[in-house]
Scaffold this active site. Sequence first.
Site, mmCIF file in Angstrom:
data_model
loop_
_atom_site.group_PDB
_atom_site.id
_atom_site.type_symbol
_atom_site.label_atom_id
_atom_site.label_comp_id
_atom_site.label_asym_id
_atom_site.label_seq_id
_atom_site.Cartn_x
_atom_site.Cartn_y
_atom_site.Cartn_z
ATOM 1 N N LYS A 9 18.672 -17.636 14.386
ATOM 2 C CA LYS A 9 18.251 -18.695 15.533
ATOM 3 C C LYS A 9 16.884 -19.183 15.228
ATOM 4 O O LYS A 9 16.127 -18.487 14.368
ATOM 5 C CB LYS A 9 18.417 -18.202 16.717
ATOM 6 C CG LYS A 9 19.879 -17.772 17.041
ATOM 7 C CD LYS A 9 20.298 -17.881 18.638
ATOM 8 C CE LYS A 9 21.520 -17.337 18.987
ATOM 9 N NZ LYS A 9 22.002 -17.198 20.360
ATOM 10 N N TYR A 49 28.326 -25.449 20.392
ATOM 11 C CA TYR A 49 28.258 -24.612 21.940
ATOM 12 C C TYR A 49 29.205 -25.372 22.810
ATOM 13 O O TYR A 49 29.142 -24.945 23.841
ATOM 14 C CB TYR A 49 26.807 -24.358 22.127
ATOM 15 C CG TYR A 49 26.164 -23.320 21.528
ATOM 16 C CD1 TYR A 49 26.704 -22.028 21.511
ATOM 17 C CD2 TYR A 49 25.061 -23.635 20.540
ATOM 18 C CE1 TYR A 49 25.890 -21.049 20.681
ATOM 19 C CE2 TYR A 49 24.471 -22.546 19.913
ATOM 20 C CZ TYR A 49 24.754 -21.267 19.971
ATOM 21 O OH TYR A 49 24.304 -20.203 19.446
ATOM 22 N N ASN A 112 17.658 -14.700 21.574
ATOM 23 C CA ASN A 112 18.131 -13.307 21.006
ATOM 24 C C ASN A 112 18.470 -13.128 19.633
ATOM 25 O O ASN A 112 19.019 -12.488 19.293
ATOM 26 C CB ASN A 112 19.415 -12.909 21.974
ATOM 27 C CG ASN A 112 20.524 -14.072 21.845
ATOM 28 O OD1 ASN A 112 20.325 -15.118 20.906
ATOM 29 N ND2 ASN A 112 21.460 -13.690 22.319
ATOM 30 N N HIS A 115 23.361 -14.960 16.235
ATOM 31 C CA HIS A 115 24.778 -15.311 16.787
ATOM 32 C C HIS A 115 25.650 -14.683 15.825
ATOM 33 O O HIS A 115 25.510 -14.593 14.630
ATOM 34 C CB HIS A 115 24.721 -16.856 16.840
ATOM 35 C CG HIS A 115 26.054 -17.172 16.850
ATOM 36 N ND1 HIS A 115 26.439 -17.304 18.409
ATOM 37 C CD2 HIS A 115 27.084 -17.540 16.126
ATOM 38 C CE1 HIS A 115 27.867 -17.745 18.310
ATOM 39 N NE2 HIS A 115 28.395 -17.829 17.037
ATOM 40 N N GLU A 126 34.071 -21.256 13.222
ATOM 41 C CA GLU A 126 32.545 -21.110 13.283
ATOM 42 C C GLU A 126 32.037 -21.552 11.712
ATOM 43 O O GLU A 126 31.091 -22.049 11.368
ATOM 44 C CB GLU A 126 31.924 -20.192 13.946
ATOM 45 C CG GLU A 126 32.221 -20.397 15.320
ATOM 46 C CD GLU A 126 31.398 -19.223 16.074
ATOM 47 O OE1 GLU A 126 31.183 -19.401 17.519
ATOM 48 O OE2 GLU A 126 30.834 -18.215 15.584
HETATM 49 P P1 CMP Z 1 25.275 -16.669 21.595
HETATM 50 O O1 CMP Z 1 25.848 -15.558 21.014
HETATM 51 O O2 CMP Z 1 24.757 -17.683 20.496
HETATM 52 O O3 CMP Z 1 26.293 -17.618 22.314
HETATM 53 C C1 CMP Z 1 25.919 -18.455 23.575
HETATM 54 C C2 CMP Z 1 24.270 -18.274 23.456
HETATM 55 O O4 CMP Z 1 23.906 -18.509 24.899
HETATM 56 C C3 CMP Z 1 23.946 -16.728 23.687
HETATM 57 O O5 CMP Z 1 23.981 -16.188 22.458
HETATM 58 C C4 CMP Z 1 22.536 -16.992 24.290
HETATM 59 O O6 CMP Z 1 21.768 -16.808 23.309
HETATM 60 C C5 CMP Z 1 22.622 -17.822 25.139
HETATM 61 N N1 CMP Z 1 22.439 -17.772 26.701
HETATM 62 C C6 CMP Z 1 21.262 -18.249 27.307
HETATM 63 N N2 CMP Z 1 21.519 -17.611 28.622
HETATM 64 C C7 CMP Z 1 22.739 -17.134 28.689
HETATM 65 C C8 CMP Z 1 23.357 -16.359 29.827
HETATM 66 N N3 CMP Z 1 22.906 -16.376 30.998
HETATM 67 N N4 CMP Z 1 24.646 -15.656 29.593
HETATM 68 C C9 CMP Z 1 24.809 -15.893 28.184
HETATM 69 N N5 CMP Z 1 24.421 -16.262 27.158
HETATM 70 C C10 CMP Z 1 23.255 -17.024 27.503
#
Ligand code: CMP
Length: 140
Positions: A9, A49, A112, A115, A126
């Site tokens: 990311k 998303y 984070n 992904h 995806e």
């Molecule tokens: P990802 O695996 O990319 O899928 C959705 C993303 O939303 C997740 O990682 C997080 O980076 C982001 N995200 C932000 N806030 C939340 C939350 N409260 N719960 C889950 N995903 C979140």
Amino acid sequence: MANTLGIIKPDGMRRKLAGRIIDKVERAGLIIRGTKVLWLDRERAEKFYAVHQGKPFYKSLVEFMTSGPIMVLVLGGHGAIERWRELMGHTDPAKAKYNTIRREFGTSIEKNVVHGSDSETTAKVEVAFFFREDEILPKE
Ligand code: CMP
């Protein structure tokens, strides 16, 4: 032998963590079958998303994912979907196990770093979102 999608990311790219993440990918025995660097625009990020549309974090997530370049990877090998998820760790870095990418590098549930697809069905969708068939190395 299903492929999965990995994304480094914008926070990971900005902090120059791509090399260290790829090192972990290779050491874990996952195979890089495709990769590219790109910058998502809002429309594409919203589409990617779409399952999270309406959730409280959706708008911020789209903004974050369009804030800089990302690296997308097609990862293969036995059990690639589950193994990449294990290597990434829990979505929330604070809850992730030691020696996972999110535990080591993640700074918040949003930032984070990586992904990964969460199932075989999602992985197919995806991977196809970012890669044409001829951009993916065939399975051995
Ligand atoms: P990802 O695996 O990319 O899928 C959705 C993303 O939303 C997740 O990682 C997080 O980076 C982001 N995200 C932000 N806030 C939340 C939350 N409260 N719960 C889950 N995903 C979140």
